[in-house]
Write a protein that holds these residues in place. Structure first.
Motif, short mmCIF file in Angstrom:
data_model
loop_
_atom_site.label_atom_id
_atom_site.label_comp_id
_atom_site.label_asym_id
_atom_site.label_seq_id
_atom_site.Cartn_x
_atom_site.Cartn_y
_atom_site.Cartn_z
N ARG A 1 0.81 -1.21 0.00
CA ARG A 1 0.00 0.00 0.00
C ARG A 1 0.84 1.27 0.00
N LEU A 2 1.73 1.44 0.96
CA LEU A 2 2.50 2.69 1.06
C LEU A 2 3.91 2.57 0.47
N HIS A 3 4.31 1.40 0.05
CA HIS A 3 5.69 1.21 -0.41
C HIS A 3 6.02 2.10 -1.61
N TYR A 4 5.06 2.23 -2.54
CA TYR A 4 5.36 3.06 -3.71
C TYR A 4 5.33 4.55 -3.36
N TYR A 5 4.50 4.94 -2.42
CA TYR A 5 4.54 6.33 -1.96
C TYR A 5 5.94 6.67 -1.45
N TRP A 6 6.50 5.81 -0.60
CA TRP A 6 7.84 6.06 -0.07
C TRP A 6 8.89 6.07 -1.19
N THR A 7 8.71 5.18 -2.17
CA THR A 7 9.65 5.11 -3.29
C THR A 7 9.62 6.40 -4.11
N ILE A 8 8.42 6.83 -4.49
CA ILE A 8 8.31 8.00 -5.37
C ILE A 8 8.69 9.27 -4.62
N LYS A 9 8.39 9.33 -3.35
CA LYS A 9 8.81 10.49 -2.55
C LYS A 9 10.33 10.62 -2.60
N ALA A 10 11.04 9.49 -2.49
CA ALA A 10 12.50 9.52 -2.59
C ALA A 10 12.95 9.95 -3.98
N TRP A 11 12.28 9.47 -5.02
CA TRP A 11 12.62 9.89 -6.38
C TRP A 11 12.43 11.40 -6.55
N ARG A 12 11.28 11.90 -6.06
CA ARG A 12 11.00 13.33 -6.22
C ARG A 12 12.06 14.17 -5.51
N GLU A 13 12.41 13.77 -4.32
CA GLU A 13 13.43 14.52 -3.57
C GLU A 13 14.78 14.45 -4.27
N ASN A 14 15.13 13.27 -4.79
CA ASN A 14 16.37 13.15 -5.57
C ASN A 14 16.33 14.06 -6.80
N PHE A 15 15.18 14.07 -7.48
CA PHE A 15 15.03 14.89 -8.69
C PHE A 15 15.18 16.37 -8.35
N GLU A 16 14.55 16.81 -7.28
CA GLU A 16 14.65 18.21 -6.89
C GLU A 16 16.10 18.61 -6.62
N ALA A 17 16.88 17.69 -6.07
CA ALA A 17 18.28 17.99 -5.74
C ALA A 17 19.14 18.15 -6.98
N VAL A 18 18.73 17.58 -8.12
CA VAL A 18 19.54 17.66 -9.34
C VAL A 18 18.80 18.39 -10.46
N ARG A 19 17.80 19.19 -10.09
CA ARG A 19 16.97 19.83 -11.11
C ARG A 19 17.78 20.65 -12.10
N ASP A 20 18.76 21.39 -11.64
CA ASP A 20 19.57 22.21 -12.54
C ASP A 20 20.27 21.34 -13.58
N GLU A 21 20.73 20.18 -13.17
CA GLU A 21 21.38 19.27 -14.12
C GLU A 21 20.38 18.71 -15.12
N VAL A 22 19.15 18.45 -14.67
CA VAL A 22 18.11 17.99 -15.60
C VAL A 22 17.82 19.06 -16.64
N VAL A 23 17.70 20.32 -16.20
CA VAL A 23 17.43 21.41 -17.14
C VAL A 23 18.55 21.52 -18.16
N ALA A 24 19.80 21.40 -17.71
CA ALA A 24 20.93 21.48 -18.64
C ALA A 24 20.89 20.34 -19.65
N MET A 25 20.41 19.19 -19.24
CA MET A 25 20.39 18.01 -20.10
C MET A 25 19.15 17.95 -21.00
N GLN A 26 17.96 18.29 -20.42
CA GLN A 26 16.69 18.04 -21.11
C GLN A 26 15.85 19.29 -21.35
N GLY A 27 16.22 20.40 -20.74
CA GLY A 27 15.47 21.62 -20.95
C GLY A 27 14.47 21.90 -19.83
N GLU A 28 14.08 23.17 -19.70
CA GLU A 28 13.20 23.61 -18.62
C GLU A 28 11.80 22.99 -18.73
#
Length: 415
Positions: free
Chosen positions: A326-353
């Protein structure tokens, strides 16, 4: 009162939404209690009309295009949390009810995944540069629900625990043959070969993932035990001791469920069995949200268990075991989102705003779907014979403990 104001007055009851229109006029909706306080700015009059007719899709597109922005440090997650805590109000509006009737009528067309079309649908999501996914996934490169056997586990530990949990359910002995339907970046195939001693035949329709997977098994020293093919699941032949499919059934489409389960049954033969890990919903059958359908997973659908079990019944399969995470994927995606936020500038440089904004919206939406909505993950054990799977669940726990002692240093990429 404008059409949008009429919708928002009916929709927003919890929290508060303040809308600053293109002419600087302000309107506020909601009680200010039991939800976030969000202020958005609409940069042209057209956004207002689009939001009225299709708020879920229009909000995403307007944010992606910079036509909807946030004030006072607000974030996409805040807006979507406001949507989430008010979801009942949105569904009760007559225009939205009519829109959902249209989506239900087009459900099978939206989920068309014929051979060839299925590959095109998958490639639209998974064939972004491998380096993009490496920015925010954990070292195992697992892009499916992790298994948090302890709440304090790191994401990497939980992904390895997921592989261990699946391998334990499969009860693989050295030398057994395994077919993997939808192999991702090869993490599970590597685990089954390196830790369990299996001979794995894995299929995928994403060339980029297949190339990464071949690199991985070579690095792990198990390339002689894992073979990857670029095939649709319906094209795989032969019989295997075990069949496993993780995070792939969501791409099948309800019209093709019988094809999928008939293929699983054929590949297992009389004596084997299968483990299916997929996203489902605890609510009745529905449709795919328009933003997800258009931009993230074209052809995808999260089924109700009633739809899944109706198909296994038609295909003559025993459901030997069903576990709901039930909650396992919530915890998983929350970790992904937080990881993504930490590297957002790198994502923009690679894939665009615009791409970065699209991915922000996607990760926040699905995180809340698993926290506040009806989404969950289920794991099924399926067989033709009623006694192909052990008749008690003790074997799973026993196997997990044994596998943990064998894992050693698995060849995941370094951080």
């Amino acid at each position: 009162m404008s059409m949008l104001a009429h919708l928002l007055a009916r929709f927003v009851r919890n929290g508060r939404l303040t809308v600053i229109h293109h002419d600087d006029a302000r309107e506020s909706f909601g009680s200010g209690r039991d939800g976030p306080d969000v202020t958005v700015r609409l940069h042209d009059a057209k956004v207002q009309r689009e939001l009225f007719f299709n708020p879920e899709l229009a909000a995403a597109e307007a944010y992606m295009d910079g036509r909807l922005t946030f004030e006072n440090g607000g974030r996409v997650l805040d807006l979507l949390t406001l949507f989430s805590v008010n979801r009942a109000g949105l569904g009760s509006h007559p225009v939205q009810q009519a829109l959902r009737k249209v989506w239900r009528a087009l459900k099978r067309r939206h989920q068309s995944n014929r051979v060839g079309q299925a590959a095109a649908n998958v490639s639209s999501h998974y064939d972004h540069p491998r380096a993009f996914y490496e920015l925010w996934l954990d070292e195992t490169m697992s892009y499916s629900c992790a298994y948090f056997s302890r709440p304090d586990m790191s994401l990497k530990e939980a992904q390895v625990a997921k592989m261990r949990h699946i391998a334990a359910k499969l009860a693989i002995e050295p030398g057994m043959t395994v077919a993997e339907i939808g192999s991702g970046w090869g993490g599970l195939a590597t685990y089954l070969a390196a830790v369990c001693g299996a001979k794995v035949t894995a299929i995928n329709v994403s060339p980029d993932q297949l190339a990464a997977s071949r690199d991985r098994v070579a690095q792990a020293g198990v390339a002689d035990r894992v073979t990857f093919f670029e095939k649709d699941y319906r094209e795989l032949t032969g019989t295997f001791d075990r069949v496993v499919s993780v995070g792939m059934m969501e791409h099948v489409g309800v019209a093709h469920f019988d094809d999928y389960f008939a293929t699983v049954k054929r590949l297992c033969g009389r004596d084997g069995y299968a483990m299916i890990h997929a996203i489902g919903r605890m609510s009745p059958p529905g449709t795919t949200a328009p933003f997800i359908r258009k931009y993230i997973f074209p052809g995808g659908y999260v089924p109700a268990l009633s739809e899944v079990f109706a198909s296994t019944e038609r295909c003559g399969l025993w459901v030997d075991d069903c576990e709901v995470l039930r909650l396992h994927y919530y915890w998983t995606i929350k970790a992904w989102r937080e990881n993504f936020e930490a590297v957002r500038d790198e994502v923009v440089a690679m894939q665009g705003e615009r791409f970065a904004r699209m991915w922000e919206f996607y990760l926040a939406a699905v995180e809340l779907g698993f926290r506040d909505g009806s989404n969950m993950v289920y794991q099924l054990l399926l067989s033709e014979r009623r006694d192909a799977v052990p008749v008690t669940r003790d074997f799973i726990t026993e196997r997990e403990a044994e596998l943990a002692t064998r894992e050693g240093v698995l060849p995941w990429r370094s951080t």
